[in-house]
Design a protein around this motif. Structure first.
Motif, short mmCIF file in Angstrom:
data_model
loop_
_atom_site.label_atom_id
_atom_site.label_comp_id
_atom_site.label_asym_id
_atom_site.label_seq_id
_atom_site.Cartn_x
_atom_site.Cartn_y
_atom_site.Cartn_z
N LYS A 131 9.04 -2.52 9.11
CA LYS A 131 9.38 -1.32 8.35
C LYS A 131 8.35 -1.05 7.26
CE LYS A 131 13.34 0.61 5.86
NZ LYS A 131 14.71 0.32 5.40
N HIS A 132 7.83 0.15 7.24
CA HIS A 132 6.80 0.51 6.25
C HIS A 132 6.79 2.02 6.02
CE1 HIS A 132 4.84 1.31 10.11
NE2 HIS A 132 4.06 2.17 9.48
N LEU A 133 6.08 2.41 4.98
CA LEU A 133 5.80 3.82 4.72
C LEU A 133 4.31 4.01 4.97
CD1 LEU A 133 7.60 4.63 1.34
CD2 LEU A 133 7.84 5.96 3.45
N ASP A 134 3.92 5.15 5.50
CA ASP A 134 2.49 5.39 5.71
C ASP A 134 1.79 5.78 4.40
OD1 ASP A 134 2.69 4.77 8.36
OD2 ASP A 134 2.71 6.84 9.07
N ALA A 135 2.57 6.25 3.43
CA ALA A 135 1.99 6.65 2.14
C ALA A 135 3.02 6.49 1.04
CB ALA A 135 1.54 8.11 2.22
N PRO A 190 10.41 5.86 5.90
CA PRO A 190 10.10 4.49 6.32
C PRO A 190 10.35 4.41 7.83
CG PRO A 190 11.68 4.52 4.49
CD PRO A 190 11.56 5.91 4.99
N HIS A 191 9.57 3.59 8.51
CA HIS A 191 9.73 3.49 9.96
C HIS A 191 9.21 2.15 10.43
CE1 HIS A 191 5.83 5.28 9.06
NE2 HIS A 191 5.35 4.68 10.15
N GLU A 192 9.58 1.76 11.64
CA GLU A 192 9.08 0.50 12.18
C GLU A 192 8.95 0.60 13.69
OE1 GLU A 192 11.71 -3.03 12.14
OE2 GLU A 192 13.26 -1.67 11.42
MN MN Z 1 3.40 4.02 10.29
#
Ligand code: MN
Ligand code: OGA
Length: 221
Positions: A131-135, A190-192
């Motif tokens: 799980k992360h944010l691109d920005a 957020p996405h993974e």
């Molecule tokens: Mn991404």
């Protein structure tokens, strides 16, 4: 003959504009858009063929960012990537298409998208991206993320879904099937990437706003 060619050209532009309009309206109402069979058939095919022909040695382990501060490690992501430039026919057709999308979205939503960068990504069986944010707001000039999938015959049991967190309690999952395009506001979702049982191929891209300052020219390379 000439007339036919013109018609075809108009047709394919229309198809793009219909899709662009859907993306623009989805982005303005909910911040993301998921579309199946999104690209012109010929473009998807040429990207897929290009991927088949590419030497796997061109892929480098992701997570070693080009910019300091973008260092991630293999606990966060275990895919490998290859940046797309205009050197191949498929790559330059892709950049042309994303440019048309950029122009459309700027006109329609005043997003001020200034540049675009993208890479092929390969997730071997078991690979993931946590799980992360691109920005992060104020820390990056990435505004709009885009992911396009190139996996013919992908079955739900193959896994590898993109999980997009659309609210505190909600998420939506995207099966990475051939021709599916996902766009979302980089700072808001957020996405993974869940582990897959097969090799999984995608293109990930980001539109940036101009973040140039006197001592730092955009886009960073
Ligand atoms: Mn991404
Ligand atoms: C990324 C990413 C999603 C995917 O590369 O930042 O989130 O489904 N990719 O490949």
């Amino acid at each position: 003959m000439t007339e036919l060619l013109c018609l075809n050209k108009t047709d394919s532009n229309l198809v793009n504009e219909d899709l662009f309009e859907i993306i623009a309206s989805n982005i303005s109402t909910k911040g993301y858009s998921i579309n199946f069979n999104a690209l012109p058939v010929g473009l998807s095919e040429s990207l897929w063929m290009h991927l088949q022909q590419m030497n796997s040695a061109k892929f480098v382990s992701a997570g070693i960012g080009r910019e300091s501060g973008h260092q991630l490690n293999q606990f966060i992501r275990s895919d490998e990537i290859c940046w797309i430039n205009g050197d191949s026919e498929a790559g330059s057709a892709w950049l042309e298409w994303t440019k048309a999308l950029q122009i459309f979205l700027n006109r329609r939503l005043f997003l001020g998208l200034f540049s675009f960068e993208s890479h092929f990504a390969h997730y071997a069986p078991g690979a993931f991206y946590k799980k992360h944010l691109d920005a992060f707001k104020g820390e990056s000039n990435r505004r709009l993320s885009l992911v396009f999938y190139l996996n013919p015959g992908w079955l739900p049991e193959d896994g590898g879904e993109l999980r997009l967190y659309t609210g505190q309690q909600n998420h939506t999952q995207v099966v990475p099937g051939y021709g599916t395009l996902v766009t979302f506001l980089s700072e808001d979702f957020p996405h993974e990437v869940l582990a897959a049982r097969r090799d999984r191929y995608s293109i990930a891209g980001w539109f940036r706003v101009n973040g140039s300052t006197p001592d730092k020219a955009d886009p960073p390379r």
